[in-house]
Motif scaffolding. Structure first.
Motif, PDB file in Angstrom:
ATOM      1  N   ARG A 197       0.858  -1.191   0.000  1.00  0.00           N
ATOM      2  CA  ARG A 197       0.000   0.000   0.000  1.00  0.00           C
ATOM      3  C   ARG A 197       0.886   1.230   0.000  1.00  0.00           C
ATOM      4  N   ASN A 198       0.744   2.042  -0.998  1.00  0.00           N
ATOM      5  CA  ASN A 198       1.556   3.250  -1.116  1.00  0.00           C
ATOM      6  C   ASN A 198       0.882   4.391  -0.356  1.00  0.00           C
ATOM      7  N   PRO A 199       1.506   4.889   0.713  1.00  0.00           N
ATOM      8  CA  PRO A 199       0.879   5.978   1.473  1.00  0.00           C
ATOM      9  C   PRO A 199       0.677   7.242   0.655  1.00  0.00           C
ATOM     10  N   MET A 200       1.468   7.425  -0.407  1.00  0.00           N
ATOM     11  CA  MET A 200       1.264   8.576  -1.284  1.00  0.00           C
ATOM     12  C   MET A 200      -0.090   8.488  -1.984  1.00  0.00           C
ATOM     13  N   ILE A 201      -0.499   7.265  -2.322  1.00  0.00           N
ATOM     14  CA  ILE A 201      -1.778   7.081  -2.995  1.00  0.00           C
ATOM     15  C   ILE A 201      -2.919   7.526  -2.090  1.00  0.00           C
ATOM     16  N   ASP A 202      -2.829   7.216  -0.800  1.00  0.00           N
ATOM     17  CA  ASP A 202      -3.859   7.658   0.148  1.00  0.00           C
ATOM     18  C   ASP A 202      -4.008   9.175   0.120  1.00  0.00           C
ATOM     19  N   GLN A 203      -2.886   9.867   0.073  1.00  0.00           N
ATOM     20  CA  GLN A 203      -2.911  11.326   0.061  1.00  0.00           C
ATOM     21  C   GLN A 203      -3.517  11.862  -1.233  1.00  0.00           C
ATOM     22  N   ILE A 204      -3.160  11.244  -2.352  1.00  0.00           N
ATOM     23  CA  ILE A 204      -3.602  11.734  -3.654  1.00  0.00           C
ATOM     24  C   ILE A 204      -5.088  11.484  -3.886  1.00  0.00           C
ATOM     25  N   LEU A 205      -5.568  10.304  -3.453  1.00  0.00           N
ATOM     26  CA  LEU A 205      -6.912   9.861  -3.819  1.00  0.00           C
ATOM     27  C   LEU A 205      -7.955  10.086  -2.746  1.00  0.00           C
ATOM     28  N   ARG A 206      -7.634  10.799  -1.708  1.00  0.00           N
ATOM     29  CA  ARG A 206      -8.547  10.984  -0.584  1.00  0.00           C
ATOM     30  C   ARG A 206      -9.934  11.439  -1.057  1.00  0.00           C
ATOM     31  N   GLY A 207     -10.964  10.712  -0.609  1.00  0.00           N
ATOM     32  CA  GLY A 207     -12.328  11.088  -0.931  1.00  0.00           C
ATOM     33  C   GLY A 207     -12.933  10.330  -2.089  1.00  0.00           C
ATOM     34  N   LYS A 208     -12.133   9.651  -2.910  1.00  0.00           N
ATOM     35  CA  LYS A 208     -12.664   8.892  -4.027  1.00  0.00           C
ATOM     36  C   LYS A 208     -13.081   7.498  -3.557  1.00  0.00           C
ATOM     37  N   PRO A 209     -14.248   6.996  -4.017  1.00  0.00           N
ATOM     38  CA  PRO A 209     -14.632   5.617  -3.697  1.00  0.00           C
ATOM     39  C   PRO A 209     -13.538   4.661  -4.162  1.00  0.00           C
ATOM     40  N   ARG A 210     -13.287   3.619  -3.356  1.00  0.00           N
ATOM     41  CA  ARG A 210     -12.154   2.757  -3.668  1.00  0.00           C
ATOM     42  C   ARG A 210     -12.468   1.289  -3.438  1.00  0.00           C
ATOM     43  N   LEU A 211     -12.076   0.460  -4.396  1.00  0.00           N
ATOM     44  CA  LEU A 211     -12.129  -0.990  -4.262  1.00  0.00           C
ATOM     45  C   LEU A 211     -10.703  -1.490  -4.135  1.00  0.00           C
ATOM     46  N   VAL A 212     -10.419  -2.224  -3.066  1.00  0.00           N
ATOM     47  CA  VAL A 212      -9.096  -2.794  -2.855  1.00  0.00           C
ATOM     48  C   VAL A 212      -9.089  -4.206  -3.420  1.00  0.00           C
ATOM     49  N   LEU A 213      -8.227  -4.440  -4.391  1.00  0.00           N
ATOM     50  CA  LEU A 213      -8.117  -5.761  -5.002  1.00  0.00           C
ATOM     51  C   LEU A 213      -6.844  -6.435  -4.502  1.00  0.00           C
ATOM     52  N   LEU A 214      -7.028  -7.526  -3.762  1.00  0.00           N
ATOM     53  CA  LEU A 214      -5.881  -8.280  -3.244  1.00  0.00           C
ATOM     54  C   LEU A 214      -5.446  -9.265  -4.325  1.00  0.00           C
ATOM     55  N   ASN A 215      -4.583  -8.794  -5.205  1.00  0.00           N
ATOM     56  CA  ASN A 215      -4.176  -9.582  -6.364  1.00  0.00           C
ATOM     57  C   ASN A 215      -3.125 -10.624  -5.986  1.00  0.00           C
ATOM     58  N   LYS A 216      -2.991 -11.625  -6.847  1.00  0.00           N
ATOM     59  CA  LYS A 216      -2.076 -12.751  -6.622  1.00  0.00           C
ATOM     60  C   LYS A 216      -2.471 -13.548  -5.382  1.00  0.00           C
ATOM     61  N   ALA A 217      -3.777 -13.572  -5.111  1.00  0.00           N
ATOM     62  CA  ALA A 217      -4.264 -14.289  -3.931  1.00  0.00           C
ATOM     63  C   ALA A 217      -3.989 -15.779  -4.026  1.00  0.00           C
ATOM     64  N   ASP A 218      -3.799 -16.288  -5.243  1.00  0.00           N
ATOM     65  CA  ASP A 218      -3.490 -17.700  -5.398  1.00  0.00           C
ATOM     66  C   ASP A 218      -2.113 -18.057  -4.866  1.00  0.00           C
ATOM     67  N   LEU A 219      -1.264 -17.047  -4.667  1.00  0.00           N
ATOM     68  CA  LEU A 219       0.077 -17.278  -4.126  1.00  0.00           C
ATOM     69  C   LEU A 219       0.140 -17.045  -2.623  1.00  0.00           C
ATOM     70  N   ALA A 220      -0.914 -16.460  -2.061  1.00  0.00           N
ATOM     71  CA  ALA A 220      -0.910 -16.066  -0.652  1.00  0.00           C
ATOM     72  C   ALA A 220      -1.570 -17.123   0.220  1.00  0.00           C
ATOM     73  N   ASP A 221      -1.229 -17.083   1.488  1.00  0.00           N
ATOM     74  CA  ASP A 221      -1.827 -17.957   2.494  1.00  0.00           C
ATOM     75  C   ASP A 221      -3.303 -17.576   2.648  1.00  0.00           C
ATOM     76  N   PRO A 222      -4.242 -18.500   2.374  1.00  0.00           N
ATOM     77  CA  PRO A 222      -5.667 -18.152   2.426  1.00  0.00           C
ATOM     78  C   PRO A 222      -6.111 -17.607   3.777  1.00  0.00           C
ATOM     79  N   GLU A 223      -5.574 -18.158   4.855  1.00  0.00           N
ATOM     80  CA  GLU A 223      -5.948 -17.681   6.193  1.00  0.00           C
ATOM     81  C   GLU A 223      -5.529 -16.235   6.386  1.00  0.00           C
ATOM     82  N   ALA A 224      -4.310 -15.910   5.949  1.00  0.00           N
ATOM     83  CA  ALA A 224      -3.826 -14.537   6.070  1.00  0.00           C
ATOM     84  C   ALA A 224      -4.667 -13.598   5.217  1.00  0.00           C
ATOM     85  N   THR A 225      -5.055 -14.042   4.031  1.00  0.00           N
ATOM     86  CA  THR A 225      -5.866 -13.206   3.148  1.00  0.00           C
ATOM     87  C   THR A 225      -7.214 -12.882   3.787  1.00  0.00           C
ATOM     88  N   ARG A 226      -7.827 -13.870   4.434  1.00  0.00           N
ATOM     89  CA  ARG A 226      -9.101 -13.605   5.127  1.00  0.00           C
ATOM     90  C   ARG A 226      -8.909 -12.569   6.223  1.00  0.00           C
TER      91      ARG A 226
END
Length: 294
Positions: free
Chosen positions: A40-69
């Protein structure tokens, strides 16, 4: 070791994003599901403040499912809709449009009230290098439009891409922040390949990866490389080096005279981890987020 990387085109990308904000309805922020906090880039938070946002956790097939939940719950507690997905295989992508419409429901209702037929939702795609933005865009568009690659820094400009599912996407280059205040964040980014290997000491990055795997995923590490035993979780550095040496020998990473080629062994370990050959590995949990954000 200090890890910093902020090419000039990234500073330009920030300015371009700021200029385009008035043209977009919402933001799709891609994070690496293995390191959602570090990617997560903290600069993005500053730039995009106020815009609706969908967080996509990409490459979830490589991640631990429990951690992803755990991470989905983490973002939900902060008012952000988070969706595990894999742009390479297409897993989870069908949920993007319904989630986007939910985020834009108020605007859609206003338009309907004025008798206006809602048009395509215009979404800005943002994320750090090598997180899968171009792969996502190509999947959603149903054709290859955006350049892809297995190294960071492939996308250099911006372009609008139309899709057949009711979204118009604005692609942007990946942006890393100018300084990693927490070097652990830099290490996690390096382990997952978000920073070019050419500017890193790969032996140190692989050492950090093996140290973490011994602590959190010892069984997966032993199985992948046929290791009989591992040092204790708090083993000293020499013991970790011996593990890397054993892996190097088992994988044939040798120089003349039978000496281990440390660079080759390190790259082998990192590429195995990044490709999922060691298993579904997450390199951080919500407890690793900065105290102010837990």
């Amino acid at each position: 070791m200090t890890i910093q990387w902020f090419p000039g085109h990234m500073a330009k990308a920030r300015r371009q994003i700021e200029e385009k904000l008035k043209l977009i309805d919402m933001v799709i922020e891609l994070l690496d599901a293995r390191i959602p906090w570090s990617s997560r880039n903290p600069m993005i938070d500053q730039i995009l403040r106020g815009k609706p946002r969908l967080v996509l956790l990409n490459k979830a097939d490589l991640a631990d499912p429990e951690a992803t939940r755990e991470w989905v719950d983490f973002f939900a507690a902060r008012g952000l809709s988070a969706l595990p997905a894999d742009a390479a295989s297409g897993t989870g992508l069908k949920e993007i449009l319904p989630r986007s419409r939910m985020l834009m429901a108020e605007k859609i209702e206003r338009q309907a009230g004025r008798g206006i037929q809602p048009g395509a939702i215009r979404a800005l795609i943002v994320g750090i290098p090598n997180v899968g933005k171009s792969t996502l865009i190509n999947r959603l568009a149903g054709r290859k439009i955006a350049a892809t690659g297995d190294k960071p820094g492939v996308t250099k400009g911006q372009q609008w891409i139309k899709t057949d599912i009711g979204l118009e996407l604005l692609d942007t280059p990946g942006i890393l922040w100018p300084k990693f205040e927490d070097q652990e964040v830099g290490l996690r980014l390096a382990v997952t390949g978000a920073i070019r290997e050419e500017i890193l000491a790969v032996e140190e990055i692989a050492f950090a990866a093996v140290k973490y795997l011994i602590r959190e995923y010892a069984s997966a590490l032993k199985e992948r490389y046929g290791l009989d035993e591992l040092p204790a979780q708090n083993g000293d550095n020499e013991e970790i080096v011996k593990v890397m040496e054993t892996i190097g020998r088992k994988r044939g990473c040798l120089q003349s005279g039978g000496r281990v080629d440390w660079e080759k062994a390190s790259l082998t370990i990192l590429r195995d981890l990044r490709s999922g050959k060691i298993g579904r590995i997450s390199l951080e949990r919500p407890r690793d987020a900065s105290p102010a954000e837990r």
